[in-house]
Design a protein around this motif. Structure first.
Motif, short mmCIF file in Angstrom:
data_model
loop_
_atom_site.label_atom_id
_atom_site.label_comp_id
_atom_site.label_asym_id
_atom_site.label_seq_id
_atom_site.Cartn_x
_atom_site.Cartn_y
_atom_site.Cartn_z
N ARG A 35 -15.86 -4.77 52.78
CA ARG A 35 -16.02 -4.07 54.06
C ARG A 35 -16.29 -5.13 55.13
O ARG A 35 -17.38 -5.20 55.70
CB ARG A 35 -17.16 -3.05 54.00
CG ARG A 35 -16.87 -1.85 53.10
CD ARG A 35 -15.73 -1.00 53.64
NE ARG A 35 -15.43 0.13 52.78
CZ ARG A 35 -14.52 0.11 51.81
NH1 ARG A 35 -13.84 -1.00 51.57
NH2 ARG A 35 -14.28 1.18 51.09
N SER A 42 -9.15 -0.72 58.73
CA SER A 42 -10.13 0.14 58.07
C SER A 42 -9.48 1.40 57.49
O SER A 42 -10.06 2.04 56.60
CB SER A 42 -11.23 0.55 59.07
OG SER A 42 -10.68 1.19 60.21
N TRP A 45 -8.98 1.26 53.55
CA TRP A 45 -10.12 1.05 52.67
C TRP A 45 -10.07 1.89 51.40
O TRP A 45 -10.40 1.42 50.32
CB TRP A 45 -11.42 1.36 53.41
CG TRP A 45 -11.87 0.31 54.36
CD1 TRP A 45 -11.36 -0.95 54.51
CD2 TRP A 45 -12.92 0.44 55.34
NE1 TRP A 45 -12.03 -1.62 55.51
CE2 TRP A 45 -13.00 -0.79 56.03
CE3 TRP A 45 -13.78 1.47 55.68
CZ2 TRP A 45 -13.92 -1.01 57.04
CZ3 TRP A 45 -14.71 1.25 56.69
CH2 TRP A 45 -14.77 0.02 57.36
#
Length: 245
Positions: A35, A42, A45
């Motif tokens: 992260r 993002s 993820w």
């Protein structure tokens, strides 16, 4: 391996200059164990957010652009997310591309480098290895992960003579300390497999993705590097005999 093997991908795109040599077909796979505070993707993820896709479907897309990317001196790059979170799927795409004459590149943090079999790496012409920091504590705070697996992977790539480009994101206040840059440069200079170092200035282009997900962008107020800082860091790599851009 079966051509019907499934994986989960976010998207694909065509890119020039930043994902390996020439014009590339770039496949973004889903899922990442890190992260990174500056992450621009993002939306990659979580594996669950990706689209289930077969190797054959990916290859059908690649074939549509084969003439274009080969004429432009390019190939196929698998990035993410983290491709080695899906090593069998990633490895089969690399194998298929390599066996049909396409240049192959793998963009990875190296955290899961142990999952990359020697066979997978034998089908990989180039590894784009993202080393986020050379300081253990900074690396942990910046990414949530551990540095050692990445350095071990870099050493293994060198032992196997897999061509490697190091990617280093320059974030003021995080990855700009001169002693840490020198440490990384010294380490990389000892790897014969490394062709170049790309110093990538931190940017905030991914901030909108955080906002869309209702997640605060951690480095929203962090400054971007000045041209002078970028030049200084590149010069540090040059001082160790490395080609840095």
């Amino acid at each position: 391996m079966s051509a019907t093997m499934n994986g989960r991908i976010h998207s694909w795109d065509l890119s020039t200059g930043v994902d390996g040599p020439g014009t590339r077909f770039v496949l973004f796979v889903s899922g990442c164990p890190l992260r990174c505070l500056y992450c621009a993707n993002s939306d990659t993820w979580h594996m669950r957010d990706g689209k289930e896709t077969t190797v054959e479907q990916v290859m059908e897309e690649v074939e549509k652009y084969r003439a274009f990317i080969t004429t432009a001196g390019g190939g196929v790059t698998i990035t993410g997310g983290e491709p080695l979170l899906q090593p069998a799927f990633t490895g089969e795409i690399l194998r298929r591309c390599k066996e049909t004459g396409l240049h192959t590149a793998l963009d990875t943090s190296g955290l899961l480098g142990a999952r990359a079999s020697d066979e997978l790496l034998s089908h990989t012409d180039l590894v784009l290895l993202d080393i986020k920091s050379f300081d253990v504590t900074t690396y942990r705070h910046l990414t949530g992960g551990e540095l050692a697996p990445t350095l071990n992977f870099a050493t293994r790539l060198d032992r196997l003579s897999v061509r490697t480009w190091i990617r280093y994101v320059l974030v003021p206040g995080w990855t700009d300390r001169a002693e840490h840059v020198d440490g990384l440069a010294r380490f990389v200079a000892g790897l014969d497999s490394v062709d170049r170092v790309d110093v990538l200035p931190f940017h905030k282009l991914g901030a909108a993705k955080y906002e869309a997900s209702g997640i605060p962008f951690p480095l929203r107020d962090n400054p971007v590097p000045t041209p002078e800082l970028v030049a200084r860091v590149r010069a540090q790599f040059h001082a160790y005999g490395l080609a840095a851009y």
